[in-house]
Design an enzyme around this catalytic site. Structure first.
Site, mmCIF file in Angstrom:
data_model
loop_
_atom_site.group_PDB
_atom_site.id
_atom_site.type_symbol
_atom_site.label_atom_id
_atom_site.label_comp_id
_atom_site.label_asym_id
_atom_site.label_seq_id
_atom_site.Cartn_x
_atom_site.Cartn_y
_atom_site.Cartn_z
ATOM 1 N N GLU A 125 -20.506 38.788 -18.593
ATOM 2 C CA GLU A 125 -19.290 37.974 -18.590
ATOM 3 C C GLU A 125 -19.155 37.169 -19.879
ATOM 4 O O GLU A 125 -20.134 36.640 -20.389
ATOM 5 C CB GLU A 125 -19.335 37.036 -17.365
ATOM 6 C CG GLU A 125 -18.099 36.210 -17.182
ATOM 7 C CD GLU A 125 -18.136 35.353 -15.890
ATOM 8 O OE1 GLU A 125 -18.750 35.766 -14.891
ATOM 9 O OE2 GLU A 125 -17.539 34.264 -15.918
ATOM 10 N N GLU A 129 -13.005 28.645 -21.116
ATOM 11 C CA GLU A 129 -12.587 27.791 -20.000
ATOM 12 C C GLU A 129 -12.076 26.473 -20.560
ATOM 13 O O GLU A 129 -12.760 25.821 -21.352
ATOM 14 C CB GLU A 129 -13.773 27.556 -19.053
ATOM 15 C CG GLU A 129 -14.100 28.812 -18.257
ATOM 16 C CD GLU A 129 -15.444 28.801 -17.551
ATOM 17 O OE1 GLU A 129 -16.425 28.285 -18.129
ATOM 18 O OE2 GLU A 129 -15.521 29.327 -16.434
ATOM 19 N N TRP A 209 -7.129 27.684 -11.932
ATOM 20 C CA TRP A 209 -7.663 27.236 -10.648
ATOM 21 C C TRP A 209 -8.063 25.774 -10.763
ATOM 22 O O TRP A 209 -8.075 25.218 -11.871
ATOM 23 C CB TRP A 209 -8.847 28.121 -10.198
ATOM 24 C CG TRP A 209 -10.040 28.123 -11.102
ATOM 25 C CD1 TRP A 209 -10.121 28.676 -12.347
ATOM 26 C CD2 TRP A 209 -11.332 27.533 -10.827
ATOM 27 N NE1 TRP A 209 -11.389 28.490 -12.867
ATOM 28 C CE2 TRP A 209 -12.152 27.788 -11.959
ATOM 29 C CE3 TRP A 209 -11.875 26.848 -9.751
ATOM 30 C CZ2 TRP A 209 -13.479 27.359 -12.030
ATOM 31 C CZ3 TRP A 209 -13.206 26.420 -9.831
ATOM 32 C CH2 TRP A 209 -13.984 26.681 -10.955
ATOM 33 N N THR A 220 -19.156 21.255 -9.279
ATOM 34 C CA THR A 220 -17.992 21.905 -9.887
ATOM 35 C C THR A 220 -16.972 20.859 -10.306
ATOM 36 O O THR A 220 -16.388 20.944 -11.393
ATOM 37 C CB THR A 220 -17.351 22.884 -8.882
ATOM 38 O OG1 THR A 220 -18.366 23.734 -8.387
ATOM 39 C CG2 THR A 220 -16.271 23.717 -9.530
#
Ligand code: NAG
Ligand code: NAG
Ligand code: NAG
Ligand code: NAG
Ligand code: NAG
Ligand code: NAG
Ligand code: NAG
Length: 370
Positions: A125, A129, A209, A220
Site C-alpha cells: 500500500e 492522507e 472518511w 484513530t
C-alpha cells in the site's frame, strides 16, 4: 497523556488506517483471478461541471453512493455529512509501477481524512492522507503485505491543502518510491530500505472518511487530528484531475506466479488491456471526421452541399441524446447509449450515401472550408 500512551495510540491508529483485508490474497490462495491492467493506456481525466458521472468502466464506487458524487467547476466533489458517511472509488484497473498524479483540494474539518492510495491484492500500500484540521502538513505512508507493525508515516509541509488545489504525485518504480507535492520531492523511499517494499500490481483508490468520528477507536481519532463536529459539515473533498500511467505497457492483466509476493513472481500477460481499448476507442464523431478527412478532394466537393445537412443532424442527435441522458440518469444511460449508437449508425449510413453521390446537389460554391 504520557509519551507511551501516545505511542500506543499512534500504533493503534496505523492499524486502522491501513487496509487489512483483500478480496483474494495471492499469498494465501493460488487461484486468485488475474488483475486487469492499465497497460499502455494512460488514464487522464479532468473533472468539470459538465462531467456527468465517474465512468463506471474505470471506477467502482465501493463505499458511499456513486449518485452522490457531484461535479463542479473545480472537479469531482466527494461529500460526507453525517456520522458513518464515507465515499470511496477504486479503479477497475491495476498498474505495476507507474505514476499517479492527483490534483485535489482536501476537505476542511477536524478529523476528516481526504486520501488516495495504491493498494495491491496482497496488501502492499502507498498512501497520501490529508487531515482536514491540519492546514500546514500532509501525510505520506506505505505498507508491505499490510504489515502495520512498522510505522512508516511521515508528514510533509504543504501550504493550505484544504484552501486550494494541490498536485500530489506518486512516482513508483522498482527501485524507489517518491511522493512529490506541487513539484517538490517530499519523500523518497529506496527499495533497499528495511521493510517490505511495495512491489505488486496496485489499483488506485480515492475517497473521504471521518477518522474523527466518535464511533472510531480513540487512537484513530487522535491520529485524524481530533473529534469531528458534524454540525460544521458537510465536508467536501474536491478532485480536479487524476492521471495514471502504468510503467508496464502492452499488458492486458497481471498474475502472481507464486505465493512469494515478490516483484519477480509477477507475470504480465501480453496484449491490450480493456482499459487501453476503452481509452483509445475513437468516438463516432472522431471516426466520422477521420472518414471525411480520408475522402478525396473531388468526393469532398461532390458532397459539399450535403455537409450542412450532415452537420445539422450531428448537432440535433447529439443535443437530443445529451438531454435524454441528463434526464434519465445512470439507470437508463445504457438505453440512451444504445440510441446514440443507433442514431450514429444512421448518420454514418447517410454519410455513405452522400459520399456515393446519392444526395449530391449539383450547385457548387461552398468551397472546401469544412
Ligand atoms: C481462492 O480464490 C478463488 C477465486 O477467487 C475462490 O473461489 C476460492 O474460494 C479461494 N479459496 C480460498 C481457500 O479462499
Ligand atoms: C491530459 O489531459 C490534460 C487536460 O485535458 C491535457 O492537457 C494533457 O495533454 C493530457 N495528457 C496526456 C498525456 O494525454
Ligand atoms: C466493484 O466492487 C464490488 C464490491 O467490492 C465488487 O463486488 C465488484 O466485483 C467490483 N467490480 C469491479 C468491476 O471491480
Ligand atoms: C499538523 O501536523 C504536524 C505534523 O504531524 C504536527 O506537528 C502539527 O501539530 C499538526 N497541526 C495540527 C493543527 O494538528
Ligand atoms: C512486520 O514488520 C515488523 C517490523 O519491521 C517485522 O519485525 C515483522 O517481522 C513483520 N511481520 C511480518 C509478518 O512480516
Ligand atoms: C504535477 O506534478 C508532477 C510531478 O512534479 C508533474 O510532472 C506534473 O506536470 C504536475 N501536473 C500539473 C498539472 O501541473
Ligand atoms: C505496444 O502497444 C502499443 C500501443 O498499443 C503499440 O503501438 C506497440 O506496437 C506495442 N508494442 C509491442 C512490442 O507489442
Amino acid at each position: 497523556m504520557s509519551r507511551s500512551t501516545l505511542f500506543s495510540l499512534a500504533l493503534l491508529a496505523c492499524h486502522v488506517a491501513a487496509q487489512t483485508t483483500s478480496t483474494c490474497d495471492p499469498r494465501h490462495n493460488a487461484s486468485c483471478p488475474n488483475d486487469p491492467a492499465l497497460g499502455s493506456g494512460v488514464y487522464n481525466q479532468t473533472f468539470t461541471s459538465t462531467t456527468t458521472e465517474l465512468n463506471p468502466n474505470f471506477w467502482n464506487v465501493t463505499s458511499g453512493n456513486a449518485e452522490t458524487i457531484q461535479f463542479g467547476n473545480n472537479g469531482a466533489e466527494l461529500v460526507i455529512a453525517q456520522s458513518g458517511d464515507s465515499v470511496t472509488a477504486q479503479s477497475t484497473f491495476y498498474i505495476m509501477y507507474g505514476v499517479v498524479e492527483v490534483i485535489m483540494q482536501a476537505a476542511a474539518g477536524q478529523g476528516i481524512i481526504s486520501t488516495f492510495d495504491l493498494i495491491s491484492d496482497d496488501l502492499d500500500e502507498i498512501d497520501v492522507e490529508i487531515m482536514g484540521g491540519n492546514t500546514s502538513y500532509v501525510e505520506s505512508n506505505w505498507y508491505g503485505w499490510g504489515n502495520t507493525s512498522q510505522y512508516n508515516a511521515l508528514y510533509h509541509k504543504c501550504d493550505g491543502p484544504q484552501q486550494g488545489l494541490h498536485n500530489y504525485t506518486i512516482v513508483w518504480t522498482a527501485d524507489q518510491l517518491q511522493w512529490i507535492i506541487d513539484g517538490n520531492v517530499a519523500r523518497t523511499l529506496p527499495y533497499a530500505k528495511p521493510g517490505r517494499y511495495p512491489q505488486t500490481p496496485c489499483m488506485m483508490k480515492f475517497g473521504i472518511w471521518a477518522g474523527g468520528d466518535s464511533k472510531q477507536p480513540e487512537g484513530t481519532i487522535v491520529w485524524a487530528g481530533g473529534k469531528t463536529d458534524w454540525t460544521k459539515g458537510p465536508f467536501t473533498m474536491t478532485v480536479q484531475s487524476i492521471k495514471i500511467t502504468d510503467a508496464t505497457t502492452n499488458t492486458s492483466s497481471y498474475s502472481y506466479g507464486d505465493n512469494t509476493g515478490d516483484q519477480k513472481s509477477i507475470k504480465a500477460v501480453a496484449g491490450n488491456s480493456a482499459a487501453y481499448n476503452l481509452i483509445n476507442k475513437k468516438s463516432a464523431i472522431q471516426s466520422a471526421a477521420a472518414t471525411w478527412n480520408s475522402l478525396s478532394t473531388g468526393a469532398k466537393i461532390g458532397i459539399a452541399s450535403g455537409v450542412g445537412a450532415a452537420l445539422a443532424i450531428i448537432v440535433v442527435v447529439y443535443t437530443i441524446v445529451c438531454i435524454k441522458q441528463r434526464r434519465r440518469g445512470r439507470a437508463e444511460k445504457a438505453i440512451a447509449d444504445a440510441q446514440w449508437n443507433e442514431h450514429t449508425s444512421e448518420l454514418m449510413e447517410y454519410k455513405t450515401l452522400m459520399a456515393k453521390g446519392h444526395f449530391a446537389v449539383s450547385h457548387m460554391g461552398h468551397g472546401e472550408k469544412f
